[in-house]
Design a protein around this motif. Sequence first.
Motif, mmCIF file in Angstrom:
data_model
loop_
_atom_site.group_PDB
_atom_site.id
_atom_site.type_symbol
_atom_site.label_atom_id
_atom_site.label_comp_id
_atom_site.label_asym_id
_atom_site.label_seq_id
_atom_site.Cartn_x
_atom_site.Cartn_y
_atom_site.Cartn_z
ATOM 1 N N GLY A 212 0.797 -1.220 0.000
ATOM 2 C CA GLY A 212 0.000 0.000 0.000
ATOM 3 C C GLY A 212 0.827 1.265 0.000
ATOM 4 N N LYS A 213 1.976 1.245 -0.701
ATOM 5 C CA LYS A 213 2.872 2.406 -0.727
ATOM 6 C C LYS A 213 3.076 2.884 -2.168
ATOM 7 C CE LYS A 213 5.246 1.048 3.518
ATOM 8 N NZ LYS A 213 6.545 0.723 4.161
ATOM 9 N N PRO A 214 2.207 3.783 -2.627
ATOM 10 C CA PRO A 214 2.239 4.203 -4.038
ATOM 11 C C PRO A 214 3.533 4.878 -4.475
ATOM 12 C CG PRO A 214 0.666 5.520 -2.770
ATOM 13 C CD PRO A 214 1.069 4.389 -1.904
ATOM 14 N N GLU A 215 4.118 5.722 -3.625
ATOM 15 C CA GLU A 215 5.332 6.433 -4.042
ATOM 16 C C GLU A 215 6.504 5.471 -4.184
ATOM 17 O OE1 GLU A 215 5.162 9.419 -5.193
ATOM 18 O OE2 GLU A 215 3.037 9.389 -4.621
ATOM 19 N N ALA A 216 6.591 4.489 -3.298
ATOM 20 C CA ALA A 216 7.649 3.478 -3.418
ATOM 21 C C ALA A 216 7.437 2.639 -4.674
ATOM 22 C CB ALA A 216 7.665 2.580 -2.183
ATOM 23 N N ALA A 217 6.175 2.328 -4.968
ATOM 24 C CA ALA A 217 5.870 1.558 -6.187
ATOM 25 C C ALA A 217 6.311 2.328 -7.419
ATOM 26 C CB ALA A 217 4.374 1.262 -6.258
#
Length: 899
Positions: free
Chosen positions: A699-704
Amino acid sequence: EPGKAYLTQHTASLVEGYLALTDLGEFQVKGASKALGVHELTGVGVARGRLDVSRARGFSRFVGRDDELRVLEGALDQALEGQGQVIGIVGEAGVGKSRLCHEFAERYRAKGMPVYHVAGQAHARSVPLMPVLELMRAYFDITDLDSDQTARERIAGKLLLLDESFGDDLPLIFDFLSVPDPEKPAQRMDPEARQRQVLGVIKRLTRAQSAREPGLNLFEDLHWLDPASEAFLATQVDASQGTRSLTIVNFRPEYHAPWMSKSYYRQIALVPLGAEAIEEMLRDLLGSDASLAGLPELVRERTAGNPFFIEEVVQSLVEAGNLEGERGAYRLARPVEDAAVPASVEAVLSARIDRVAQREKSVLQAAAVIGKEFPEPVLTRVVEPDPAELEEALRELVGGEFVYEQELYPEALYAFKHPLTQEVAYGSQLGDRRAAVHGAVARAIAEQYPERLDELAALLAQHWEAAGEKLEAARWHARAAAWAGTSDPSQSLRHWRKVRELADSLPESAEATALGLTGRIFELQFGFRLGISHDEAEAIFTEGEQMASKSGDIGSRAMLLSSYGLIRGVGDGEVREYANLARQAIALAEESEDPALYMVTSFFSYGLLQIGEYREAVAILDRAIELADGDVTLGAGFAVGCPLAFCLTFKGGFLLNLGHLDEARDLIERGMKLAREQGDIETVGWSHNWGSWLAYMSGKPEAALRHATQTLEIAERIGSSFSRAWAWVLLGIAEWMREGWQAAIEAFERSSAISKERRTAVEAEPLRLAFLAESYLGLGETGRAVNLVTEGVELARRRGQRVYEGTTNLSLARVLLGTAGAAADGEIEAALARALELTRTGERVLEPLVHVELAQLAHQRGDEEGRERELREAHRLFTEIGATGHAERLSAELALPAS
């Protein structure tokens, strides 16, 4: 006289222009039968290349280019004001691109402006960074005769005087220029990162040098640059913005580069000379004797204004005896028939070569086989004349303006006056003689440069192939392929195809069979990366398996089974067959009791992941990691650069699907770190793939997005279609997480286009369809969303891709909840039930996500108590598996009153 050096007339003629000499006249020298001309060496000359020397000997008049010179001068004026400019000069061969650049550069070199010059070479296109290394060595004033310590002192001295901040970069630059400091070695890193850092230093160097003093950068013959040198040039072009430098490039019309669209780039199309310019040039070359009446018109008509052609025609008429006298004062000795002025420059050159003495002709032809540039030490090993005769022959060829001395130190380097001269000299030889010379050249290069054999393997393979030595050529193509490896799959595949073709044409032998098998294995290996047709893959596999069975080669059969299985999976979408072939390959590896073979075949446990056999796949990778026992080289050189790094990363990815996020993160990071240390850039990219998927599940969009961006950069860099297609999928998912619906759609469609065009990463199609559907749902295009997700669910079910059945059913539930609502209650419940069933038999990572959608279904039914129960269960599961981003979001949601 003590402390002074003297040269004979003969030696002086060879170094004319490069050294400053004083003619002392003729002296009678003991032991010589006649008086010798003697010159005193007084210093270093101004000449640095063939155009410098040619000018001293007498260039033809420079005419017809005033407009072009004005454009260049205007660009330099802008650059000197801090608006760096890039000018491209484009034109056909012989039209005068180099001469224009030289004339302009000379004007400003004479005024004290630094001029940095590099040129592509036709024969070096397969040798990465050769012109860049030559440019950098010239900039730092280092030669092959300098010791490593001396070279490091010169590099450090120049860099630190320019800017002390370069101190931290010295180990990297020392390593790049092959003079590493044993006490302070450069940090180990993957090739992509190393190149990025080197280019970054060069960009800073360009700017720092420009801040100190304005400069002129000249890059010639871009059509012959290798890809790595093109990347360097692109960096230089980018670095020129805002500097006081002018960059001039020249190239033939077929060349194009992305940076040519920059606002600070302008192009000059160099056309043939006009009538007045031709007349002026011919008057300078021929003179105005009455006997020449009609000749200028004939030459002008035949040469069509090409300056090089004009010079060659005049030289040809002199050598043929039609003209006598000297340049600018010729007279007609005998009539010139139309046939005496051929209609092509090639015909003129061919006639000139035919007229030279046999000794000189043999030397010229041997030099043409070596390349446009030819080092004297290599030529000496190839030709028959003794050193004295070779020296005399070269002097005659220089005098005849066929070749010129390009460099004297650290070794004498000659070059053809024009590429066409080399082409015609090369083609003027009988096939058998040319083949023999190619063989001699290959041996000479290998003997002269033993420390550069990997780098020169592609060049040596070309020479051995042209020599008709197929076995030797196959060996060197294999070496070149291994050197290119997964960092340049296209080049590697090209060489492996040649290995297979050459091996198949050889008489049957153990080595020929081994080469043929290896070529086929790697064709399949790189076929999945770059794309290969079903029929071609099947034919290669069938031939290879027959060969392996006949020779009893278990290892090759295992590699063929696993490689072909991979293509059936990622090229045809037949994942069940992929898994079956992978199991057969792994069983053969077990039977062979060869740890390296097991290591290699374990990679193909990816097929087991596709059918949902996660634990079996993890067990295989565990066995491989155990066999490696920390050995990063075990199995290296086959499927990936660092097998151990690959196994660690992929085990992490498989555990991720099982819901062990913390352990998965640790393994992926370990694998990525090891891959970087071992220079396995492809596995670094795949580690970012898994990192992006881990970020999605966490659930970590920026890391993705960060991981997806990095994997895309690597994929584009190495040119693997498989990696590119997957990178765009992951970038699309990252954009979907950030609700960038349109960007996500564009990424998924880009991935799909690559996949369909190249027939690779086909196994990703259900995942692409599911997230593409959800992205269209985000834009409100509900009909399209339903159609796409339905197709994705059916495709995953039909193929048996249990790894994506859960994800596609989850997406189906989301789409139906967002479109049909209560009308699709039963379908939503069925989709979530199927997803939940799959999570309980393997893919546990999806379980909390299913409970989130069950909460939505409960809310749709008006069951708020059920909604909160499902959200709390989802939160518990997210926390349990380590999906911190999702857990934190639900914590905030659960703290609010239910609506």
